[in-house]
Design a protein around this motif. Structure first.
Motif, PDB file in Angstrom:
ATOM      1  N   MET A 176       0.664  -1.161   0.272  1.00 32.95           N
ATOM      2  CA  MET A 176       0.010  -0.070   0.096  1.00 32.95           C
ATOM      3  C   MET A 176       0.693   1.320  -0.051  1.00 32.95           C
ATOM      4  SD  MET A 176      -2.788  -1.181   3.114  1.00 32.95           S
ATOM      5  CE  MET A 176      -4.234   0.273   2.239  1.00 32.95           C
ATOM      6  N   GLN A 213      -2.999   5.382   0.626  1.00 31.98           N
ATOM      7  CA  GLN A 213      -4.288   3.872   0.953  1.00 31.98           C
ATOM      8  C   GLN A 213      -3.804   4.009   1.910  1.00 31.98           C
ATOM      9  OE1 GLN A 213      -2.118   2.109  -1.818  1.00 31.98           O
ATOM     10  NE2 GLN A 213      -3.477   2.051  -3.785  1.00 31.98           N
ATOM     11  N   GLU A 264      -6.501   6.949   3.250  1.00 29.98           N
ATOM     12  CA  GLU A 264      -8.066   6.192   3.218  1.00 29.98           C
ATOM     13  C   GLU A 264      -8.878   5.706   4.379  1.00 29.98           C
ATOM     14  OE1 GLU A 264     -10.110   8.325   1.488  1.00 29.98           O
ATOM     15  OE2 GLU A 264      -7.845   9.373   2.152  1.00 29.98           O
ATOM     16  N   GLU A 265      -8.156   4.113   4.159  1.00 34.45           N
ATOM     17  CA  GLU A 265      -8.268   2.873   4.609  1.00 34.45           C
ATOM     18  C   GLU A 265      -8.524   3.024   5.982  1.00 34.45           C
ATOM     19  OE1 GLU A 265      -8.887   0.328   3.362  1.00 34.45           O
ATOM     20  OE2 GLU A 265      -9.365  -1.275   4.277  1.00 34.45           O
ATOM     21  N   LYS A 303     -12.000   4.490   6.848  1.00 34.14           N
ATOM     22  CA  LYS A 303     -12.948   3.757   7.130  1.00 34.14           C
ATOM     23  C   LYS A 303     -13.200   2.543   8.412  1.00 34.14           C
ATOM     24  CE  LYS A 303     -12.494   3.083   1.784  1.00 34.14           C
ATOM     25  NZ  LYS A 303     -11.561   2.103   1.370  1.00 34.14           N
ATOM     26  N   PHE A 314      -6.977  -3.479   9.498  1.00 31.86           N
ATOM     27  CA  PHE A 314      -6.640  -4.242   8.445  1.00 31.86           C
ATOM     28  C   PHE A 314      -6.340  -5.017   8.067  1.00 31.86           C
ATOM     29  CE2 PHE A 314      -4.518  -0.135   6.782  1.00 31.86           C
ATOM     30  CZ  PHE A 314      -4.813   0.951   7.630  1.00 31.86           C
ATOM     31  N   GLY A 340     -10.090  -5.623   7.413  1.00 32.34           N
ATOM     32  CA  GLY A 340      -9.918  -4.983   5.963  1.00 32.34           C
ATOM     33  C   GLY A 340     -10.724  -4.062   6.941  1.00 32.34           C
ATOM     34  N   CYS A 341     -10.713  -2.690   6.853  1.00 29.14           N
ATOM     35  CA  CYS A 341     -11.705  -1.432   7.598  1.00 29.14           C
ATOM     36  C   CYS A 341     -12.902  -1.587   7.559  1.00 29.14           C
ATOM     37  CB  CYS A 341     -10.326  -0.559   7.326  1.00 29.14           C
ATOM     38  SG  CYS A 341      -8.869  -0.557   7.916  1.00 29.14           S
ATOM     39  N   GLU A 342     -13.326  -1.364   6.313  1.00 29.89           N
ATOM     40  CA  GLU A 342     -15.848  -0.701   6.980  1.00 29.89           C
ATOM     41  C   GLU A 342     -16.062  -2.530   7.463  1.00 29.89           C
ATOM     42  OE1 GLU A 342     -16.465   0.143   2.841  1.00 29.89           O
ATOM     43  OE2 GLU A 342     -18.549  -0.249   3.275  1.00 29.89           O
TER      44      GLU A 342
END
Ligand SMILES: Cc1cc2nc3c(=O)[nH]c(=O)nc-3n(C[C@H](O)[C@H](O)[C@H](O)COP(=O)(O)O)c2cc1C
Ligand code: SF4
Ligand code: FES
Lengths: 450, 159
Positions: free
Chosen positions: A38, A42, A45-46, A49, A221, A224-226
């Protein structure tokens, strides 16, 4: 909603070494992935989330804080981790350092890369000797494996992590005071601006994150952060993921538990901590450290406006509101450090109030007159009422002193003293008046459940 | 100069200096090293640190007086701190403090006549979930009862 998770706590019972962390918690896989695949942009941004709200007390979104860091043409940047854990009632960060120190080291690697720093300092309060030992041990192990140093995971991006210690001063948990202390000075808070992101440690752009805030980063991470954010039932309020919930005081099983964000106080007290000691009724709860205003057990949410985020709980007990940054603000207090202090019926609220104000009197750094004099005056006036020598004017005086501190100080210690004072004065006015009338007496005051 | 660190601690001082972009930042860790060796921070130590780190003595003195863990006077051989803050008090800290005072025959802030124990109260030590608690030298003792306290104090008196 009560949902247990174990992203951080799984290794608590297995061991604090690198071996265990890699074998049982997919240790260092997130940092490896981030550094090798990354870009810095990025990462930020991640990170946004994940909706990780700062775990140090103020609840500021971590990803947004990281995004304030701009590359500087000549200056270095620093990541500073706040492990000064001194807010009365707060006992979560220490468990991480003792039982899962590698999550912190891994979080520092990702954090440094994201904000453009090559050095992280972990500021640990000096009393926590075992925590310091475990952190240094983890740093050494990670360096030996090549996860820290000049080329972590083979990437040409140097990262070093160091432990720095304080010397016994609650105020050093305030981030600018902490920076002064890191620089070898008296821990007196600095005027803001400039904010740490502009001029922090050694005059360089700096991010200060709470220890738990950085420790949860690898888990976010990895998943996945979302997806991580959505574990929370308050994801829609940008309050994501999982947290360490502490519970102490008059409960049968005090402790620290990892739960998805959005658990209620009732669930925490009765389902997680086994209920109130001696099966007494509940008198009140300090939701997140001594600086957060107390809630009475009989309080009801008033949010008739349909647009209010609290409207779904209108008319319900405050104990049934999910513990989140915005929801606690909505009921007139704060989530703070997310460690609740429980008081059973029979606890003397004036003695509890006095105990806390003695703390603030002791810990004021003395730079600002309203805080230095105000905290001493609060302490003395409560003592006078407790000794049976108070008047009704003294009760009003207490509110005046607290109101004069609010907004008139260099740092948030001032509000941290005044807000809980105003909370106690509002919620327990009747009990305090009983002292003035001589119906309650010092000799009968208890803080323990018998 | 009268005060000097032991060779082992001197090596640690050199290691500490590598961690920071300037020498002043080492003030607190180096003061800890000195207190670890000497028990308290004397004027001699203030001058020693000032010379080692190229900072004015007044700077070092200012740091020493700011932080409660730096002893400005000699203290007992063992340090006992009982946490007195609300979460501990809700679980009996006041009784523990009274018990310690009775057993040791001193008030908080004082040192026993034989110089073995200095008793003090502490503000929240991040162990509220295992209250009441106390710290003895570098060790935490949690979920205290008066029996546990007796045992701990007995050992200190024998030390
Ligand atoms: C008086 C005072 C004491 C504080 N103590 C701590 C502390 O012990 N640990 C902590 O992480 N944050 C503490 N804070 C909050 C920090 O100033 C800062 O907001 C926090 O470390 C930022 O990290 P976060 O955004 O990850 O929460 C304190 C703030 C004040 C005003
Ligand atoms: S508000 Fe209190 S603690 Fe903060 S700088 Fe002023 S005097 Fe110091
Ligand atoms: S109140 Fe005693 S450890 Fe927190």
């Amino acid at each position: 909603m009560l949902r247990r998770t174990d992203y951080l706590t799984k290794v608590y019972s297995l061991g604090h070494t690198l071996d265990v962390y890699e074998k049982h918690a997919q240790g260092y896989q997130a940092a490896r992935k981030v550094l090798l695949s990354m870009t810095r942009e990025q990462v930020i941004e991640e990170a946004k989330k994940a909706n990780i709200r700062g775990r140090g007390g103020a609840g500021f979104p971590m990803g947004v804080k990281w995004s304030f860091m701009r590359p500087h043409p000549t200056k270095l940047a620093y990541l500073v981790i706040n492990a000064d854990e001194g807010e009365p009632g707060t006992h979560k960060d220490r468990t991480l350092m003792e039982w899962n120190p590698h999550s912190i080291v891994e979080g520092c690697i990702i954090g440094c890369y994201g904000i453009g720093a090559n050095t992280a300092y972990i500021y640990i309060r000096d009393e926590l000797h075992l925590s310091k030992e475990r952190m240094w041990g983890a740093i050494k192990e990670a360096r030996a494996k090549g996860y820290l140093g000049k080329t972590p995971f083979g990437k040409n991006y140097p990262v070093e992590v160091y432990v720095h210690t304080g010397a016994g001063a609650y105020i050093c948990g305030e981030e600018t005071s902490l920076l002064n202390s890191l620089e070898g000075r008296r821990g007196e808070p600095r005027l803001k601006p400039p904010f740490p992101a502009q001029a922090g440690a050694f005059g360089c752009p700096t991010t200060v994150n709470n220890l738990e805030t950085i420790a949860i980063v690898p888990a976010a991470f990895l998943m996945g952060c979302e997806a991580f954010s959505k574990l929370s039932s308050l994801h829609h309020l940008n309050d994501g993921g999982t947290r360490l919930y502490g519970i102490n005081g008059h409960v049968k099983k005090p402790g620290v538990h990892e739960l998805a964000v959005g658990v209620t106080l009732r669930e925490l007290i009765y389902d997680v901590a086994g209920g109130v000691l001696g099966d007494k009724p509940l008198m009140g709860v300090i939701p997140g450290g001594s600086s957060t205003p107390v809630l009475r057990a009989d309080e009801v949410v008033h949010a008739p406006d349909e647009k209010s985020p609290l409207n779904p709980w209108h008319g319900k007990s405050v104990l049934d509101v999910p513990l989140g940054v915005e929801t606690m603000r909505g009921v007139g207090t704060m989530l703070g450090t997310c460690c609740a202090t429980v008081m059973a019926e029979g606890t003397d609220p004036l003695l509890a109030f006095l105990n806390l104000m003695q703390f603030y009197h002791h810990e004021s750094c003395g730079q600002c007159t309203p805080c230095r004099e105000g905290s001493a005056w609060l302490d003395r006036t409560i003592q006078k009422i407790f000794d049976g020598e108070g008047t009704m004017e003294d009760l009003n005086l207490l509110s005046d002193i607290a109101n004069n501190i609010m907004g008139n100080t260099i740092c948030a210690f001032g509000e941290g003293t005044a807000m809980p004072a105003l909370g106690f004065l509002k919620k327990f006015r009747k009990e305090f008046e009983a002292y003035v009338r001589g119906e309650r007496r010092k000799g009968q005051a208890r803080l323990t459940v018998n | 100069m009268a005060f000097a660190l032991t060779p082992e601690r001197e090596r640690e001082l050199q290691d500490i200096l590598t961690r920071y972009p300037n020498k002043m930042a080492a003030t607190i860790p180096v003061l800890h090293l000195c207190q670890d060796q000497h028990g308290w921070i004397s004027d001699e130590i203030v001058h020693y640190v000032s010379q080692k780190l190229d900072v004015p003595p007044a700077h070092v003195k200012g740091v020493v007086t700011f932080y409660t863990l730096f002893n400005q006077h000699p203290v007992g051989k063992n340090q006992v701190w009982v946490c007195r803050t609300l979460p501990c008090a809700l679980r009996g800290a006041y009784d523990i403090i009274e018990h310690c005072e009775k057993r040791l025959g001193v008030k908080c802030g004082e040192t026993t006549k034989n110089g073995k124990v200095t008793l003090r109260t502490a503000e929240c030590l991040a162990s509220c979930g295992t209250a009441p608690m106390m710290q003895v030298n570098q060790q935490y003792y949690e979920d205290l009862t008066s029996e546990k306290v007796d045992e701990i104090l007995r050992k200190l008196q024998e030390s």
